[in-house]
Motif scaffolding. Structure first.
Motif, PDB file in Angstrom:
ATOM      1  N   VAL A 190       0.872  -1.281   0.019  1.00  0.00           N
ATOM      2  CA  VAL A 190       0.181   0.118  -0.061  1.00  0.00           C
ATOM      3  C   VAL A 190       0.920   1.254  -0.034  1.00  0.00           C
ATOM      4  O   VAL A 190       0.397   2.251   0.096  1.00  0.00           O
ATOM      5  CB  VAL A 190      -0.961   0.027   1.286  1.00  0.00           C
ATOM      6  CG1 VAL A 190      -1.952  -1.100   1.028  1.00  0.00           C
ATOM      7  CG2 VAL A 190      -0.249  -0.166   2.397  1.00  0.00           C
ATOM      8  N   ILE A 191       2.281   0.830  -0.461  1.00  0.00           N
ATOM      9  CA  ILE A 191       2.958   2.250  -0.217  1.00  0.00           C
ATOM     10  C   ILE A 191       2.982   3.024  -1.349  1.00  0.00           C
ATOM     11  O   ILE A 191       3.255   2.463  -2.733  1.00  0.00           O
ATOM     12  CB  ILE A 191       4.513   1.918   0.001  1.00  0.00           C
ATOM     13  CG1 ILE A 191       4.651   1.353   1.399  1.00  0.00           C
ATOM     14  CG2 ILE A 191       5.578   3.251  -0.319  1.00  0.00           C
ATOM     15  CD1 ILE A 191       6.212   0.881   1.744  1.00  0.00           C
ATOM     16  N   ASP A 192       2.718   4.440  -1.417  1.00  0.00           N
ATOM     17  CA  ASP A 192       2.438   4.865  -2.735  1.00  0.00           C
ATOM     18  C   ASP A 192       3.731   5.698  -3.275  1.00  0.00           C
ATOM     19  O   ASP A 192       3.934   5.967  -4.246  1.00  0.00           O
ATOM     20  CB  ASP A 192       1.375   6.171  -2.245  1.00  0.00           C
ATOM     21  CG  ASP A 192      -0.029   5.656  -2.202  1.00  0.00           C
ATOM     22  OD1 ASP A 192      -0.230   4.729  -2.870  1.00  0.00           O
ATOM     23  OD2 ASP A 192      -0.868   6.122  -1.441  1.00  0.00           O
ATOM     24  N   ASN A 193       4.486   6.205  -2.101  1.00  0.00           N
ATOM     25  CA  ASN A 193       5.858   6.914  -2.519  1.00  0.00           C
ATOM     26  C   ASN A 193       6.813   6.191  -1.619  1.00  0.00           C
ATOM     27  O   ASN A 193       7.014   6.479  -0.524  1.00  0.00           O
ATOM     28  CB  ASN A 193       5.722   8.450  -2.122  1.00  0.00           C
ATOM     29  CG  ASN A 193       6.810   9.117  -2.480  1.00  0.00           C
ATOM     30  OD1 ASN A 193       8.005   8.548  -2.858  1.00  0.00           O
ATOM     31  ND2 ASN A 193       7.077  10.488  -2.272  1.00  0.00           N
ATOM     32  N   PRO A 194       7.565   5.283  -2.507  1.00  0.00           N
ATOM     33  CA  PRO A 194       8.538   4.499  -1.458  1.00  0.00           C
ATOM     34  C   PRO A 194       9.755   5.496  -1.202  1.00  0.00           C
ATOM     35  O   PRO A 194      10.266   5.065  -0.314  1.00  0.00           O
ATOM     36  CB  PRO A 194       9.074   3.671  -2.745  1.00  0.00           C
ATOM     37  CG  PRO A 194       8.800   4.130  -4.067  1.00  0.00           C
ATOM     38  CD  PRO A 194       7.529   4.941  -3.860  1.00  0.00           C
ATOM     39  N   LYS A 195       9.774   6.390  -1.662  1.00  0.00           N
ATOM     40  CA  LYS A 195      11.154   7.306  -1.126  1.00  0.00           C
ATOM     41  C   LYS A 195      10.694   7.710   0.290  1.00  0.00           C
ATOM     42  O   LYS A 195      11.460   7.962   1.099  1.00  0.00           O
ATOM     43  CB  LYS A 195      11.064   8.701  -2.151  1.00  0.00           C
ATOM     44  CG  LYS A 195      11.928   8.328  -3.627  1.00  0.00           C
ATOM     45  CD  LYS A 195      12.103   9.623  -4.267  1.00  0.00           C
ATOM     46  CE  LYS A 195      12.402   9.348  -5.543  1.00  0.00           C
ATOM     47  NZ  LYS A 195      12.871  10.726  -6.427  1.00  0.00           N
ATOM     48  N   ARG A 196       9.446   8.094   0.512  1.00  0.00           N
ATOM     49  CA  ARG A 196       9.005   8.515   1.951  1.00  0.00           C
ATOM     50  C   ARG A 196       8.386   7.356   2.862  1.00  0.00           C
ATOM     51  O   ARG A 196       8.233   7.869   3.855  1.00  0.00           O
ATOM     52  CB  ARG A 196       8.033   9.709   1.771  1.00  0.00           C
ATOM     53  CG  ARG A 196       8.817  10.916   0.918  1.00  0.00           C
ATOM     54  CD  ARG A 196       9.676  11.493   1.861  1.00  0.00           C
ATOM     55  NE  ARG A 196      10.391  12.522   1.067  1.00  0.00           N
ATOM     56  CZ  ARG A 196      11.731  12.398   0.603  1.00  0.00           C
ATOM     57  NH1 ARG A 196      12.301  11.178   0.719  1.00  0.00           N
ATOM     58  NH2 ARG A 196      12.328  13.222  -0.116  1.00  0.00           N
ATOM     59  N   ALA A 197       8.659   6.116   2.396  1.00  0.00           N
ATOM     60  CA  ALA A 197       7.916   5.154   3.369  1.00  0.00           C
ATOM     61  C   ALA A 197       8.994   5.169   4.722  1.00  0.00           C
ATOM     62  O   ALA A 197      10.138   5.185   4.645  1.00  0.00           O
ATOM     63  CB  ALA A 197       8.212   3.894   2.600  1.00  0.00           C
ATOM     64  N   GLN A 198       8.044   4.932   5.800  1.00  0.00           N
ATOM     65  CA  GLN A 198       8.822   4.781   6.916  1.00  0.00           C
ATOM     66  C   GLN A 198       9.189   3.284   7.253  1.00  0.00           C
ATOM     67  O   GLN A 198       9.226   2.922   8.574  1.00  0.00           O
ATOM     68  CB  GLN A 198       8.080   5.527   8.017  1.00  0.00           C
ATOM     69  CG  GLN A 198       7.890   6.980   7.996  1.00  0.00           C
ATOM     70  CD  GLN A 198       6.946   7.532   9.026  1.00  0.00           C
ATOM     71  OE1 GLN A 198       5.779   7.751   9.157  1.00  0.00           O
ATOM     72  NE2 GLN A 198       7.629   7.750  10.175  1.00  0.00           N
ATOM     73  N   ASN A 199       9.798   2.673   6.483  1.00  0.00           N
ATOM     74  CA  ASN A 199      10.406   1.474   6.465  1.00  0.00           C
ATOM     75  C   ASN A 199      11.569   0.801   5.716  1.00  0.00           C
ATOM     76  O   ASN A 199      11.993   1.858   4.848  1.00  0.00           O
ATOM     77  CB  ASN A 199       9.209   0.102   6.565  1.00  0.00           C
ATOM     78  CG  ASN A 199       8.564   0.216   5.320  1.00  0.00           C
ATOM     79  OD1 ASN A 199       8.978   0.815   4.344  1.00  0.00           O
ATOM     80  ND2 ASN A 199       7.592  -0.854   4.902  1.00  0.00           N
ATOM     81  N   HIS A 200      11.854  -0.024   5.764  1.00  0.00           N
ATOM     82  CA  HIS A 200      13.048  -0.633   4.933  1.00  0.00           C
ATOM     83  C   HIS A 200      12.904  -0.378   3.242  1.00  0.00           C
ATOM     84  O   HIS A 200      13.844  -0.081   2.572  1.00  0.00           O
ATOM     85  CB  HIS A 200      13.352  -2.132   5.094  1.00  0.00           C
ATOM     86  CG  HIS A 200      12.164  -3.094   4.361  1.00  0.00           C
ATOM     87  ND1 HIS A 200      11.077  -3.180   5.135  1.00  0.00           N
ATOM     88  CD2 HIS A 200      12.205  -3.643   3.377  1.00  0.00           C
ATOM     89  CE1 HIS A 200      10.195  -4.039   4.310  1.00  0.00           C
ATOM     90  NE2 HIS A 200      10.904  -4.237   3.196  1.00  0.00           N
ATOM     91  N   ILE A 201      11.576  -0.125   2.970  1.00  0.00           N
ATOM     92  CA  ILE A 201      11.504  -0.106   1.298  1.00  0.00           C
ATOM     93  C   ILE A 201      11.913   1.246   0.938  1.00  0.00           C
ATOM     94  O   ILE A 201      12.638   1.324  -0.112  1.00  0.00           O
ATOM     95  CB  ILE A 201       9.778   0.031   1.108  1.00  0.00           C
ATOM     96  CG1 ILE A 201       9.163  -1.452   1.032  1.00  0.00           C
ATOM     97  CG2 ILE A 201       9.565   0.414  -0.170  1.00  0.00           C
ATOM     98  CD1 ILE A 201       9.860  -2.422   0.536  1.00  0.00           C
ATOM     99  N   SER A 202      11.740   2.283   1.676  1.00  0.00           N
ATOM    100  CA  SER A 202      12.546   3.391   1.322  1.00  0.00           C
ATOM    101  C   SER A 202      14.125   3.472   1.365  1.00  0.00           C
ATOM    102  O   SER A 202      14.599   3.855  -0.027  1.00  0.00           O
ATOM    103  CB  SER A 202      12.303   4.655   2.516  1.00  0.00           C
ATOM    104  OG  SER A 202      12.973   5.828   2.094  1.00  0.00           O
TER     105      SER A 202
END
Length: 262
Positions: free
Chosen positions: A180-192
Motif C-alpha cells: 500500500v506504499i504510494d511513495n517508496p522514497k518517503r516510506a517509514q520502513n525498509h522499502i525507502s
C-alpha cells in the motif's frame, strides 16, 4: 527576497555566536537544504573541523519542523556509529535550533562521479553496495530508516563508507504494508532505503556507460547487465517482488559478480 534576507541575517548571527560564545571559528557555508543550513567550523584549540547545522530562519515558527529538526539530533545520538557523524553539542541561536557534529572529510559519490569522472565497474559497484547494505542493516536494527540515501549523502574515505544528512530520517513503522506504499522514497520502513539503494547502484553502474545510439532506452537495455543483477535491482526498485527487509536484500546480493574488495 525576504526569505533570502532573513537567511543572510542569520548567517551573521551564527558568526557572532561562534565568535562570542564558543571556542569555534567560522570557516564557510557548506550547503543549504530544504529545512537547514550547514556551516564548516573549526575548534580554535585542536584545529579540528566540525559542522554546525541550523534550521532555516523561515521555519523557526513552525512547530512540526522544529520537532523534525530535534528528531534528527535525537536519531544521530541514538545511532552512535563510526559511519555517521556524532553530535557534539546543541542549542539555539536567536531562537533557531542548531547542533554541532563531526565533519567527515570524505568524498561524496556525487563528487566522485560527476565532478571527478570516477568510474565503477560491476564488481566494484556491487561491493560498494554490499558495504552500504551492511550498514543499513545495522541502522534498521536500531529502528531507524534514513529515507535519503542519495549519492550526495554517501561518502567514502579510505575505502570506508559514511552516511550523512539524517534530516529526513525517522523511526521505522513496522505496521506499514509494502503493497500500500504510494511513495517508496518517503516510506517509514525498509522499502525507502532499499529503493534509494537501487538508484544508488544504478548511478555507480552508469558511471562506465557511454551511449552508442541517440534513442533513450531503459536501464535494463542500456547497461546490459547479467540477468541476476537486473532481477536484483528490479526488486530494489519495486519493479519485481520487494525484499522483506534489508537483511534479505543483503543475503540475496548476486555477489558472484563482485570482488571481495573494492
Amino acid at each position: 527576497m525576504l526569505s533570502l534576507l532573513a537567511e543572510t541575517k542569520y548567517h551573521k548571527h551564527v558568526k557572532a555566536f561562534l565568535e562570542n560564545n564558543t571556542d569555534y571559528r567560522y570557516i564557510e557555508e557548506l550547503g543549504v537544504g530544504s529545512y537547514g543550513v550547514a556551516y564548516l567550523i573549526e575548534h580554535s584549540g585542536s584545529h579540528k573541523k566540525y559542522v554546525l547545522k541550523r534550521m532555516k530562519a523561515k521555519h523557526r515558527s513552525k512547530e512540526k519542523l522544529r520537532q523534525k529538526f530535534n528528531l534528527e539530533i535525537q536519531l544521530l545520538k541514538e545511532i552512535g556509529l563510526l559511519n555517521t557523524p556524532s553530535v557534539i553539542s546543541q542549542g539555539e541561536i536567536e531562537n533557531i535550533p542548531f547542533y554541532i557534529m563531526d565533519f567527515i572529510e570524505g568524498q561524496t559519490f556525487e563528487q566522485a562521479i560527476f565532478r571527478d569522472g570516477n568510474t565503477f565497474s560491476l564488481d566494484q559497484s556491487l561491493s560498494i553496495t554490499k558495504q552500504l547494505l551492511e550498514y543499513v542493516v545495522i541502522l534498521h536494527n536500531k529502528g531507524i530508516v534514513h529515507r535519503d540515501l542519495r549519492i550526495p549523502n554517501i561518502l567514502f574515505k579510505d575505502d570506508q563508507l559514511y552516511i550523512i544528512d539524517f534530516g529526513l530520517a525517522s523511526y521505522i513503522d513496522k505496521n506499514i504494508q509494502s503493497e500500500v506504499i504510494d511513495n517508496p522514497k518517503r516510506a517509514q520502513n525498509h522499502i525507502s532505503d532499499l529503493y534509494f539503494i537501487g538508484h544508488f547502484l544504478l548511478f555507480l553502474l552508469y558511471s562506465t556507460y557511454t551511449p552508442t545510439i541517440k534513442k533513450e532506452r531503459s536501464w535494463q537495455q542500456e547497461l546490459q547487465l547479467p540477468e541476476p543483477v537486473v532481477h536484483y535491482i528490479e526488486r530494489l526498485l519495486l519493479l519485481g517482488e520487494p525484499f522483506s527487509s534489508a537483511e534479505e536484500a543483503l543475503s540475496l546480493m548476486p555477489l558472484e559478480y563482485a570482488s571481495s574488495t573494492r
